[in-house]
Design an enzyme around this catalytic site. Structure first.
Site, mmCIF file in Angstrom:
data_model
loop_
_atom_site.group_PDB
_atom_site.id
_atom_site.type_symbol
_atom_site.label_atom_id
_atom_site.label_comp_id
_atom_site.label_asym_id
_atom_site.label_seq_id
_atom_site.Cartn_x
_atom_site.Cartn_y
_atom_site.Cartn_z
ATOM 1 N N MET A 93 0.852 -1.194 0.000
ATOM 2 C CA MET A 93 0.000 0.000 0.000
ATOM 3 C C MET A 93 0.892 1.250 0.000
ATOM 4 O O MET A 93 0.463 2.328 0.398
ATOM 5 C CB MET A 93 -0.937 -0.022 1.200
ATOM 6 C CG MET A 93 -1.885 -1.234 1.127
ATOM 7 S SD MET A 93 -3.462 -1.002 1.954
ATOM 8 C CE MET A 93 -2.933 -0.841 3.634
ATOM 9 N N HIS A 106 9.658 -3.707 3.145
ATOM 10 C CA HIS A 106 9.267 -3.986 1.753
ATOM 11 C C HIS A 106 10.517 -4.286 0.924
ATOM 12 O O HIS A 106 10.494 -5.150 0.049
ATOM 13 C CB HIS A 106 8.553 -2.777 1.131
ATOM 14 C CG HIS A 106 7.261 -2.414 1.792
ATOM 15 N ND1 HIS A 106 7.114 -1.264 2.531
ATOM 16 C CD2 HIS A 106 6.071 -3.058 1.835
ATOM 17 C CE1 HIS A 106 5.868 -1.203 2.982
ATOM 18 N NE2 HIS A 106 5.212 -2.274 2.586
ATOM 19 N N GLY A 113 5.101 -10.285 4.044
ATOM 20 C CA GLY A 113 5.866 -10.199 5.292
ATOM 21 C C GLY A 113 5.131 -10.870 6.447
ATOM 22 O O GLY A 113 3.907 -10.778 6.553
HETATM 23 O O1 PAF Z 1 -0.045 -5.697 3.707
HETATM 24 C C1 PAF Z 1 -0.486 -4.785 2.986
HETATM 25 O O2 PAF Z 1 0.143 -3.749 2.788
HETATM 26 C C2 PAF Z 1 -1.874 -4.950 2.361
HETATM 27 O O3 PAF Z 1 -2.729 -5.611 3.212
HETATM 28 C C3 PAF Z 1 -1.828 -5.630 0.969
HETATM 29 C C4 PAF Z 1 -1.335 -7.056 1.060
HETATM 30 C C5 PAF Z 1 -0.927 -4.838 0.042
HETATM 31 C C6 PAF Z 1 -3.225 -5.662 0.360
HETATM 32 O O4 PAF Z 1 -3.728 -4.382 0.165
#
Ligand code: PAF
Length: 279
Positions: free
Chosen positions: A29, A36, A148
């Site tokens: 997101m 990430h 994660g």
């Molecule tokens: O973990 C996240 O950032 C969100 O839940 C995801 C997996 C991108 C789905 O919108």
């Protein structure tokens, strides 16, 4: 790095590449951090093409205010992704991801996973996550999807969705990336003040306190001590739950015969932070 904003354009671009290449996918997101980064690096190592999505998914927020306040820093995200040599960024609009409207999104029979632990406190959250990740998978058809472990239940939910949809995509779950003081890296940390950021590491310390005491005391008494540690550091505890790491079934007390996991959520300066550890 190529940036795609429309699903049809991405599908068309990937079509001729599928035969000869493996594709790694990291759904996010945005407000990207080193956590990430670890997922992206794993994908870069293990796949020919790495695709990262940045999409703040409206249907997984059970509070509108949380959705509105979610950090959006796309230009910083692009710099981080380019620095890592990510091949493709996919950043679609809500209209593109919900062609039938958000009210009509597909539902998934994920059983109790929808309602236990986090699910009890965030009604509808895991349906929103299931839909959006499945929709991305249908568009990208990745060989591997990277997620994660900080979102422990989310990993279990997506495993179930892959089973339900008989998807060929493999789920790769990666350990939580932490700051030196133990705080789990999260996009939500960006919303904390400097002082809040320092105190936020107490959540990890409280979980470790419970883990370390497991052979001397009951879960109930360790939980009370952990809660005190959190309150002393201005945290408001939502939950710390001990569960079976495989089934996510809630446990009243430690059971050394099964793999256990401690999952938690607590508010610091009004920001909901989550963390979990293996016991
Ligand atoms: O973990 C996240 O950032 C969100 O839940 C995801 C997996 C991108 C789905 O919108």
């Amino acid at each position: 790095m190529y940036i795609f904003k429309e699903r049809e354009a991405l599908i068309k671009y990937l079509e001729p590449l599928r035969q000869e290449n493996t594709i790694g996918f990291i759904p996010t997101m945005g407000a990207l951090h080193q956590g990430h980064g670890t997922l992206i690096e794993a994908s870069l190592k293990e796949n020919d093409i790495t695709i990262c999505s940045v999409f703040v998914n409206p249907t997984q927020f059970n509070k509108k205010s949380d959705f509105v306040k979610y950090p959006q820093v796309l230009s910083d995200d692009i710099l981080l992704l380019e620095g890592l040599k990510t091949d493709i960024l996919f950043t679609p609009s809500a209209e593109d991801m919900y062609p039938d409207g958000q009210e009509n999104m597909r539902k998934y029979d994920i059983g109790d996973l929808e309602f236990v632990l986090e699910g009890e406190f965030r009604p509808g959250h895991f349906q929103g996550v299931s839909y959006i990740v499945d929709e991305f998978i249908q568009i990208i058809k990745p060989t591997n999807i990277y997620m994660g472990e900080k979102d422990f239940q989310q990993v279990a939910v997506i495993k179930k969705v892959l089973e339900l949809t008989q998807s060929k995509t493999q789920l790769v779950s990666c350990p939580t990336k932490r700051q030196e003081d133990g705080l789990a890296m999260s996009s939500r940390n960006m919303r904390l003040t400097e002082e809040g950021l320092i105190k936020a590491a107490t959540l990890q310390r409280a979980l470790q306190h419970i883990k370390q005491g497991q052979h001397e005391k009951s879960f109930k008494s360790l939980l009370a001590e952990a809660n005190q540690m959190l309150m002393d550091n201005d945290f408001e505890l939502e939950h710390i739950i001990l569960c079976n790491a495989n089934t996510l079934e809630i446990l009243e007390d430690f059971d050394q015969d099964i793999p256990m996991r401690l999952v938690s959520a607590a508010f610091m300066e009004g920001v909901r932070l989550i963390d979990n550890i293996a016991i």
